[in-house]
Design an enzyme around this catalytic site. Structure first.
Site, short mmCIF file in Angstrom:
data_model
loop_
_atom_site.label_atom_id
_atom_site.label_comp_id
_atom_site.label_asym_id
_atom_site.label_seq_id
_atom_site.Cartn_x
_atom_site.Cartn_y
_atom_site.Cartn_z
CE LYS A 11 -10.97 1.86 -26.99
NZ LYS A 11 -12.41 2.84 -27.47
CD GLU A 55 -21.07 -11.01 -20.97
OE1 GLU A 55 -22.02 -10.38 -20.86
OE2 GLU A 55 -19.94 -11.59 -20.30
CD GLU A 106 -29.19 -1.18 -25.48
OE1 GLU A 106 -28.41 -1.45 -26.80
OE2 GLU A 106 -28.56 -1.42 -24.22
CB CYS A 164 -27.17 -3.43 -20.33
SG CYS A 164 -26.62 -3.97 -19.33
P1 NAD Z 1 -20.05 1.10 -27.68
O1 NAD Z 1 -20.59 -0.79 -28.60
O2 NAD Z 1 -20.62 1.70 -29.32
O3 NAD Z 1 -18.46 0.84 -27.37
C1 NAD Z 1 -18.20 -0.27 -27.23
C2 NAD Z 1 -16.19 0.09 -27.07
O4 NAD Z 1 -15.79 -0.33 -27.81
C3 NAD Z 1 -15.97 1.23 -26.74
O5 NAD Z 1 -15.21 1.07 -25.78
C4 NAD Z 1 -16.27 1.83 -28.00
O6 NAD Z 1 -14.76 2.19 -28.55
C5 NAD Z 1 -15.24 0.28 -28.52
N1 NAD Z 1 -15.85 0.03 -30.20
C6 NAD Z 1 -16.54 1.18 -30.89
N2 NAD Z 1 -16.63 0.56 -32.38
C7 NAD Z 1 -15.60 -0.63 -31.91
C8 NAD Z 1 -15.02 -0.86 -33.28
N3 NAD Z 1 -15.74 -0.73 -34.82
N4 NAD Z 1 -13.57 -2.02 -33.15
C9 NAD Z 1 -13.54 -1.95 -31.32
N5 NAD Z 1 -13.96 -1.12 -30.88
C10 NAD Z 1 -15.30 -0.49 -30.55
O7 NAD Z 1 -20.91 0.82 -27.14
P2 NAD Z 1 -21.13 2.27 -26.19
O8 NAD Z 1 -22.28 2.92 -26.71
O9 NAD Z 1 -20.35 2.60 -25.79
O10 NAD Z 1 -22.29 1.43 -24.50
C11 NAD Z 1 -23.81 0.92 -24.53
C12 NAD Z 1 -23.73 -0.29 -25.24
O11 NAD Z 1 -23.40 -1.07 -24.18
C13 NAD Z 1 -25.52 -0.66 -25.10
O12 NAD Z 1 -25.20 -1.57 -26.34
C14 NAD Z 1 -24.95 -0.91 -24.11
O13 NAD Z 1 -26.42 -2.45 -23.75
C15 NAD Z 1 -24.17 -2.41 -23.78
N6 NAD Z 1 -23.78 -2.74 -22.28
C16 NAD Z 1 -23.97 -3.83 -22.46
C17 NAD Z 1 -23.60 -4.05 -20.46
C18 NAD Z 1 -23.84 -6.09 -20.68
O14 NAD Z 1 -23.23 -6.02 -19.56
N7 NAD Z 1 -24.56 -6.53 -22.09
C19 NAD Z 1 -23.32 -3.58 -20.05
C20 NAD Z 1 -22.92 -2.28 -20.14
C21 NAD Z 1 -23.10 -1.52 -21.80
#
Ligand code: NAD
Length: 503
Positions: free
Chosen positions: A194, A270, A404, A305
């Site tokens: 997804k 992650e 963040e 991240c």
């Molecule tokens: P997000 O958590 O909003 O979304 C990530 C994914 O989760 C998307 O596909 C989104 O549609 C899905 N999602 C959102 N709400 C959901 C729910 N209620 N149930 C199931 N799925 C859901 O994050 P984002 O804004 O897309 O990405 C940024 C974040 O990702 C930052 O916090 C960043 O630090 C983190 N990140 C971490 C790493 C790592 O390796 N640690 C790498 C890249 C990004």
């Protein structure tokens, strides 16, 4: 004498006009509309225009994809293939990614706004290398026999889990997908991916390339949609064995709840970061440290991240350090992502831009001093751009130091002693990455050991290799992407006792 002529630079703007988008899901090897027929707008942050309509997957679509993935897993069309066969298919998949590099890079840039030269040189290459690396690894990993008494043999083997739900963010869409797909597919699992609703296009194209490479139908499915719809349905599904999630800590928390409310599926999170970059006064090359901090933070418009968003500088070198950061920051002024020159492009969407501007306002109102930037720019394009922003006079209790931001905002925090800075660096909910800058080998080791983070750099920040694990301590997550350790996430450990009777 043979002369070589240099290929003319690509006119990406012209190419963008001809892109054919296909926003349908890919389930069971077929491109399909959402079962409800619903779509959502896929908007380019470059200029705010609608690129295409994308299938709005919901629980019925997720269910169809999981059924297809389970069927593929159970009949062994992929899980039952010898590792050497899986290797060949995944190698071919990697080659096809590289073969389509310009197409994929353009999709990525149009969809999430990063500069085209980085989509090409970083994102496509890293995704292809990741798939190839796991392909290469899979027929070189051995199982174990335990040192038991001689009347029995205990085989300790790793088996694929079954159906993996992968939920990924928008900041490096292809790389984040590849970090899940590489180890999950290599070990014989089926995957339902997804992608983020903010960047679904390259994931769909990757799945087509995987099938073209020979991955059997149903093994890799992509269902685009919103987090609270498709994402939640996948994480709650009773027939998904594990969730490989990359995203925010807020949603990571939900992933654990979904597992508790459904089938206790494994959850590998992650998550976010608020990484510390610690510069001591015994590090002589202050300019190198300052330029590295700026480059690492502003890369990808700060949407990383592991961005070093808390820069701790010893008070005796802080003025020199901030003066260099101030002169470096304008080099990261945003520009046209398709122009091939700007170091940073657009922020992924209007919501994220407003969030980042809100944090800049919070920093100001809490008393931090803006050295550079701080404003939205290029609004005439219809897109979402923010100046590289540097705050001085930040304290570790301000919101901009605790939460963040995920945008081009760097905060300088001054310190006096080693003990004080170690305590401040560790005083964070996150623990993804950190760095220590010191020419004193004892201090460098001491502080590197004391910093609570999944990765610590000494006198550097951005070393990166697929061979090393990536992930965080504390609320930055659990489990590790990359390296052979990622196999642990997508396999179950099994012991088989074989009794050996005496004659
Ligand atoms: P997000 O958590 O909003 O979304 C990530 C994914 O989760 C998307 O596909 C989104 O549609 C899905 N999602 C959102 N709400 C959901 C729910 N209620 N149930 C199931 N799925 C859901 O994050 P984002 O804004 O897309 O990405 C940024 C974040 O990702 C930052 O916090 C960043 O630090 C983190 N990140 C971490 C790493 C790592 O390796 N640690 C790498 C890249 C990004």
């Amino acid at each position: 004498m043979a002369t070589t002529t240099k290929a003319p630079p690509i006119d990406w703007r012209a190419r963008a006009v001809d892109v054919q988008f296909d926003g349908r899901a890919l389930i069971g090897g077929q491109r399909v509309a959402a079962l409800s027929g619903e779509t959502f707008d896929c908007i380019s942050p470059i200029d705010g225009r609608v690129l295409t309509k994308v299938a709005r997957g919901r629980s019925a679509d997720i269910d169809a994809a999981v059924v297809s993935a389970r069927q593929a897993f159970v009949d062994g069309r992929w899980s039952g293939k010898p590792p050497a066969v899986r290797k060949k298919v995944l190698q071919r998949f990697s080659e096809l990614i590289l073969g389509a590099k310009e197409e994929l890079a353009l999709l990525e840039t149009l969809d999430m706004g990063k500069p085209i030269q980085y989509s090409l040189a970083v994102d496509v290459g890293a995704a292809a290398r990741c798939i190839a690396w796991y392909a290469e690894a899979i027929d070189k990993v051995y199982d174990e026999i335990a040192p038991t008494a001689s009347n029995a043999l205990a085989l300790i083997t790793r088996e694929p889990m079954g159906v993996i739900g992968a939920v990924v963010p928008w900041n490096y869409p292809m790389i984040m997908a590849a970090w899940k797909l590489g180890p999950a597919l290599a070990t014989g699992n089926s995957v339902v991916l997804k992608p983020s609703e903010k960047s679904p296009l390259t994931a769909l194209r990757l799945a087509e390339l995987a099938i073209q490479a020979g991955l059997p139908e149903g093994v890799f499915n992509v269902v685009p949609g919103f987090g609270g719809e498709a994402g939640e349905a996948l994480a709650l599904h009773m027939d998904v064995d594990a969730i490989g999630f990359t995203g925010s800590t807020r949603v990571g928390r939900k992933m654990l709840e979904y597992a508790g409310r459904s089938n206790l599926k494994r959850v590998y999170n992650e998550l976010g970061g608020k990484s510390a970059f610690v510069v001591f006064d015994d590090f002589k090359d202050v300019a190198r440290a300052a330029k590295t901090a700026a480059g690492s933070l502003f890369f990808n418009a700060g949407e990383s991240c592991n961005a070093p968003s808390r820069v701790f500088v010893h008070e005796s070198v802080a003025d020199e350090f901030t003066a260099i950061i101030k002169s470096e920051a304008p080099k990261y002024a945003p520009g046209d992502p398709l122009g091939g020159k700007a170091q940073i492009g657009a922020i992924v969407d209007e919501t994220q831009m407003r969030t980042v501007l809100g944090y800049i306002e919070a920093g100001r109102s809490e008393g931090a001093r803006v050295l550079n930037g701080g404003k939205q720019v290029m609004s005439e394009t219809g897109g979402y751009y923010i100046e590289p922003t540097v705050f001085d006079g930040v304290t570790n209790d301000m919101r901009i130091a605790r939460e963040e931001i995920f945008g081009p905002v760097l905060s300088v925090i001054r310190f006096k002693t080693e003990a004080e800075v170690v305590a401040m660096a560790n005083d964070s909910a996150y623990g993804l990455q950190a760095s220590v800058w010191s020419d004193n080998i004892n201090r460098a080791h001491r502080v590197a050991r004391a910093l609570r983070a999944g990765t610590v750099h000494v006198n550097s920040y951005d070393e990166d290799d697929i061979t090393v694990p990536f992930g965080g301590f504390k609320q930055s997550g659990n489990g590790r992407d990359k390296s052979l350790h990622a196999f642990e996430k997508y396999t179950e450990l099994k012991t088989t006792w074989i009794r050996i009777d005496a004659e």
